[in-house]
Design a protein around this motif. Structure first.
Motif, mmCIF file in Angstrom:
data_model
loop_
_atom_site.group_PDB
_atom_site.id
_atom_site.type_symbol
_atom_site.label_atom_id
_atom_site.label_comp_id
_atom_site.label_asym_id
_atom_site.label_seq_id
_atom_site.Cartn_x
_atom_site.Cartn_y
_atom_site.Cartn_z
ATOM 1 N N SER A 18 0.866 -1.176 0.000
ATOM 2 C CA SER A 18 0.000 0.000 0.000
ATOM 3 C C SER A 18 0.908 1.233 0.000
ATOM 4 C CB SER A 18 -0.884 -0.005 1.253
ATOM 5 O OG SER A 18 -0.064 0.208 2.391
ATOM 6 N N ASP A 19 0.303 2.381 -0.318
ATOM 7 C CA ASP A 19 1.104 3.617 -0.318
ATOM 8 C C ASP A 19 1.725 3.862 1.051
ATOM 9 O OD1 ASP A 19 0.491 3.965 -2.921
ATOM 10 O OD2 ASP A 19 -0.662 5.826 -2.676
ATOM 11 N N GLN A 20 0.965 3.527 2.067
ATOM 12 C CA GLN A 20 1.472 3.769 3.431
ATOM 13 C C GLN A 20 2.673 2.874 3.740
ATOM 14 O OE1 GLN A 20 -1.411 3.328 6.563
ATOM 15 N NE2 GLN A 20 0.057 3.964 8.120
ATOM 16 N N GLU A 21 2.542 1.597 3.360
ATOM 17 C CA GLU A 21 3.667 0.669 3.584
ATOM 18 C C GLU A 21 4.905 1.138 2.826
ATOM 19 O OE1 GLU A 21 1.619 -3.708 4.166
ATOM 20 O OE2 GLU A 21 1.884 -2.928 2.160
ATOM 21 N N LEU A 22 4.633 1.624 1.630
ATOM 22 C CA LEU A 22 5.723 2.071 0.770
ATOM 23 C C LEU A 22 6.478 3.246 1.397
ATOM 24 C CD1 LEU A 22 6.682 1.425 -2.155
ATOM 25 C CD2 LEU A 22 5.223 3.275 -2.911
ATOM 26 N N THR A 23 5.732 4.244 1.813
ATOM 27 C CA THR A 23 6.412 5.425 2.352
ATOM 28 C C THR A 23 7.063 5.104 3.698
ATOM 29 O OG1 THR A 23 4.260 6.157 3.157
ATOM 30 C CG2 THR A 23 5.057 7.188 1.164
ATOM 31 N N GLN A 44 12.663 13.052 3.582
ATOM 32 C CA GLN A 44 12.713 14.367 4.228
ATOM 33 C C GLN A 44 11.325 14.809 4.696
ATOM 34 O OE1 GLN A 44 14.539 16.899 1.264
ATOM 35 N NE2 GLN A 44 16.201 15.445 0.990
ATOM 36 N N GLN A 45 10.385 13.881 4.695
ATOM 37 C CA GLN A 45 9.013 14.141 5.177
ATOM 38 C C GLN A 45 8.327 15.235 4.365
ATOM 39 O OE1 GLN A 45 7.956 12.352 7.894
ATOM 40 N NE2 GLN A 45 9.755 11.883 9.080
ATOM 41 N N LYS A 46 8.714 15.385 3.114
ATOM 42 C CA LYS A 46 8.080 16.431 2.297
ATOM 43 C C LYS A 46 6.950 15.855 1.458
ATOM 44 C CE LYS A 46 11.757 19.769 2.260
ATOM 45 N NZ LYS A 46 13.043 19.276 2.701
ATOM 46 N N PHE A 47 6.854 14.554 1.388
ATOM 47 C CA PHE A 47 5.683 13.931 0.776
ATOM 48 C C PHE A 47 4.790 13.491 1.924
ATOM 49 C CE2 PHE A 47 3.438 10.007 -0.417
ATOM 50 C CZ PHE A 47 2.654 10.515 -1.439
ATOM 51 N N ARG A 48 3.632 14.088 2.002
ATOM 52 C CA ARG A 48 2.796 13.822 3.178
ATOM 53 C C ARG A 48 1.632 12.884 2.870
ATOM 54 N NH1 ARG A 48 4.986 17.506 6.538
ATOM 55 N NH2 ARG A 48 5.684 19.445 5.579
ATOM 56 N N GLY A 49 1.631 12.330 1.688
ATOM 57 C CA GLY A 49 0.596 11.352 1.365
ATOM 58 C C GLY A 49 -0.761 11.974 1.103
ATOM 59 N N GLU A 50 -0.761 13.234 0.705
ATOM 60 C CA GLU A 50 -2.061 13.866 0.430
ATOM 61 C C GLU A 50 -2.634 13.399 -0.903
ATOM 62 O OE1 GLU A 50 -0.559 17.741 0.951
ATOM 63 O OE2 GLU A 50 -0.837 17.693 3.129
ATOM 64 N N SER A 51 -1.768 12.893 -1.750
ATOM 65 C CA SER A 51 -2.278 12.274 -2.986
ATOM 66 C C SER A 51 -1.680 10.874 -3.078
ATOM 67 C CB SER A 51 -1.852 13.095 -4.199
ATOM 68 O OG SER A 51 -0.451 13.115 -4.281
ATOM 69 N N ALA A 52 -2.258 10.067 -3.968
ATOM 70 C CA ALA A 52 -1.727 8.707 -4.134
ATOM 71 C C ALA A 52 -0.308 8.793 -4.677
ATOM 72 C CB ALA A 52 -2.609 7.941 -5.100
ATOM 73 N N VAL A 53 0.517 7.794 -4.343
ATOM 74 C CA VAL A 53 1.909 7.801 -4.800
ATOM 75 C C VAL A 53 1.962 7.860 -6.326
ATOM 76 C CG1 VAL A 53 4.007 6.387 -4.965
ATOM 77 C CG2 VAL A 53 2.848 6.644 -2.771
ATOM 78 N N SER A 54 1.102 7.069 -6.981
ATOM 79 C CA SER A 54 1.156 7.037 -8.447
ATOM 80 C C SER A 54 0.796 8.407 -9.044
ATOM 81 C CB SER A 54 0.232 5.953 -8.993
ATOM 82 O OG SER A 54 -1.062 6.173 -8.501
ATOM 83 N N THR A 55 -0.161 9.092 -8.435
ATOM 84 C CA THR A 55 -0.543 10.427 -8.925
ATOM 85 C C THR A 55 0.626 11.389 -8.745
ATOM 86 O OG1 THR A 55 -2.748 9.951 -8.109
ATOM 87 C CG2 THR A 55 -2.287 12.250 -8.671
ATOM 88 N N PHE A 56 1.256 11.294 -7.580
ATOM 89 C CA PHE A 56 2.379 12.177 -7.270
ATOM 90 C C PHE A 56 3.541 11.939 -8.241
ATOM 91 C CE2 PHE A 56 6.083 13.521 -4.758
ATOM 92 C CZ PHE A 56 5.666 14.785 -4.353
ATOM 93 N N LEU A 57 3.814 10.662 -8.515
ATOM 94 C CA LEU A 57 4.931 10.342 -9.410
ATOM 95 C C LEU A 57 4.653 10.853 -10.824
ATOM 96 C CD1 LEU A 57 5.949 6.708 -8.391
ATOM 97 C CD2 LEU A 57 7.021 8.855 -7.740
ATOM 98 N N LEU A 58 3.410 10.723 -11.249
ATOM 99 C CA LEU A 58 3.081 11.198 -12.589
ATOM 100 C C LEU A 58 3.183 12.722 -12.652
ATOM 101 C CD1 LEU A 58 2.469 9.977 -15.290
ATOM 102 C CD2 LEU A 58 0.041 10.259 -14.846
ATOM 103 N N ALA A 59 2.776 13.370 -11.574
ATOM 104 C CA ALA A 59 2.887 14.831 -11.537
ATOM 105 C C ALA A 59 4.362 15.255 -11.570
ATOM 106 C CB ALA A 59 2.205 15.365 -10.280
ATOM 107 N N LEU A 60 5.204 14.531 -10.824
ATOM 108 C CA LEU A 60 6.648 14.818 -10.863
ATOM 109 C C LEU A 60 7.180 14.633 -12.285
ATOM 110 C CD1 LEU A 60 8.321 13.085 -7.754
ATOM 111 C CD2 LEU A 60 8.357 15.512 -8.293
ATOM 112 N N THR A 61 6.741 13.539 -12.903
ATOM 113 C CA THR A 61 7.190 13.242 -14.265
ATOM 114 C C THR A 61 6.836 14.385 -15.202
ATOM 115 O OG1 THR A 61 6.794 10.901 -13.883
ATOM 116 C CG2 THR A 61 6.968 11.599 -16.178
#
Lengths: 202, 253
Positions: free
Chosen positions: A8-13, A68-85
């Motif tokens: 899960s995203d939580q396990e991952l982070t 660095q605790q700057k990803f706070r899980g406000e969006s799904a990991v996959s959404t965040f990664l795509l946005a970074l991309t």
């Protein structure tokens, strides 16, 4: 392919923050997200190699942000990664001077979240120059520093591995190497001055 | 402890969490009162940060190579599975059908990567050998530090055959087949040039496995056949007839 357990995203982070089973977490990120990123880059004027380069950058950035605790899980990991991309790729296109139309379209369509993310992805080139500085240290220093600060090996483990006479000799060498790196950094004020924004995404 | 007593080594020990008690309290106070110490501490912290970021990039880079191989291998091949069933056959046909489907399934799902995964076990150094005067790379291999091996090897002056071998195996464990093949091939060339047979049979087996990982079963097959046909070969037991048959099927696939 070796079957990976679903995380899960939580396990991952949490896994990334704790540093436990790190490799499995990175593999999971690849399996779940690389195909989407690859498709996005190809659809937007990129090559297979571009997709590979950008995704490595995305993964490194994501892991550092999580640590660095700057990803706070406000969006799904996959959404965040795509946005970074999307942000990193747009910057790359800008650099290549092929972005005008795409940029307009992207700016129009981007979400608020992507606007926030853009602050994380500046300095890609500076970051790469910074990494090059470590290569200017001798191999002995580089290996020793990586073993201690990245692999988290103790000096007791390191001294026989890297064939130092004893723990104290290895420790002294580590001090010298870190000081040497500090001096190399000091000789590049344009990089050293921005190091927080480059490596800490501040 | 006054500020002037604090040198860079002490600051590094502080950063590395090695100070305790009175020493720790003293340095914390000195830092809080002295801007130049604060500045030096920040510089050292930046240097550490750089090392960590570099290590992460290196690790992601190594996993990347492996994942690209795996992801390519799982892309649908589009191999058709043909039904063997025709009218007129009853029980016998059913049996043939089941066997046929099973065989077709085996064939369709057979890939160099699957064959590699099913047969690969990482090279393990015999402990008694490790206890002798082991080279730096051998020590790192014993300690399972594969990434460090790939960092150290390119800067090793006059690497020995063992150095090539351990580095090849480190790349193989990291899933980087092209570099594993390069190192094993160089070792074979070095052996040939010096008329030696250092780690010869080990290299043959792991080179074959690297070719499989690199999806080059045609190059793995001659090595696997040679190992299978030689009962005296160190790795003879690892290359069964079934393994060899699958490698042949893969070559012709």
């Amino acid at each position: 392919m070796a079957t990976e357990r679903n995380h899960s995203d939580q396990e991952l982070t949490e896994g990334i923050r704790s540093g436990q089973n790190y490799e499995a977490m990175i593999r999971h990120l690849y399996q779940k997200n690389y195909p989407g990123v690859h498709a996005y880059i190809i659809r937007n004027s990129g090559s297979d190699q571009d997709a590979q380069d950008i995704f490595q950058e995305v993964i490194v950035t994501f892991i550092e942000l999580v640590k660095q605790q700057k990803f706070r899980g406000e969006s799904a990991v996959s959404t965040f990664l795509l946005a970074l991309t999307r942000n990193i790729w747009l910057n790359e296109l800008k650099k290549r001077g092929r972005s005008q139309l795409r940029e307009e379209k992207f700016e129009k369509n981007k979400s608020r979240e992507e606007g926030d993310i853009s602050r994380f992805i500046f300095h890609r080139e500076l970051r790469s120059q910074l990494m090059g500085l470590l290569d200017t240290l001798g191999i002995a220093c580089k290996t020793l520093l990586l073993a201690y600060y990245y692999e988290n090996l103790s000096m007791r483990e390191i001294f026989p591995l890297l064939q130092y006479e004893n723990e104290q000799v290895a420790r002294n060498k580590k001090y010298k190497c870190l000081k040497q790196l500090e001096q190399v950094l000091a000789s590049k004020p344009e990089l050293a001055g921005n190091i927080k924004s480059i490596l800490l995404y501040e | 402890m006054s500020s002037k007593d604090i040198n860079t080594d002490t600051l590094i020990r502080y950063l590395d969490g090695e100070l305790q008690g009175r020493e720790l309290a003293d340095i914390e106070q000195a830092i809080s009162e002295n801007p130049s110490l604060q500045q030096e501490l920040e510089s050292l912290r930046s240097a550490q940060l750089l090392v960590k970021s570099y290590g992460l990039r290196q690790q992601v880079g190594n996993i990347h190579a492996q994942m690209m191989e795996e992801l390519k291998a799982t892309q649908p091949s589009g191999t058709p599975v043909r039904s063997l069933f025709t009218r007129g056959f009853r029980v016998a046909a059913s049996i043939i059908l089941v066997i046929g489907i099973a065989a077709a399934y085996q064939y369709a799902t057979l890939s160099a990567r699957n064959l590699f995964d099913a047969n690969y076990t990482a090279y393990s150094i015999h402990q008694t050998r490790g206890e002798q005067a082991a080279s730096r790379l051998e020590q790192l291999y014993l300690h399972d530090s594969m990434q460090l091996i790939t960092t150290v090897f390119p800067n090793t002056k006059e690497p020995s055959q063992q150095d090539y071998f351990y580095t090849g195996n480190a790349y193989l464990q990291l899933g980087n087949a092209p570099d594993a093949i390069r190192l094993f091939t160089l070792l074979q060339q070095k052996n040939a040039a010096t008329n030696q047979h250092m780690l010869e049979e080990d290299t043959e087996y792991y080179l074959a496995m690297a070719y499989l990982l690199n999806r080059e079963p045609g190059k793995a097959l001659p090595l696997l056949t040679q190992i299978h046909n030689n009962p005296q070969h160190l790795y003879h037991d690892k290359v069964s007839s079934w393994f060899l048959l699958k490698a042949k099927l893969l070559r012709d696939k």
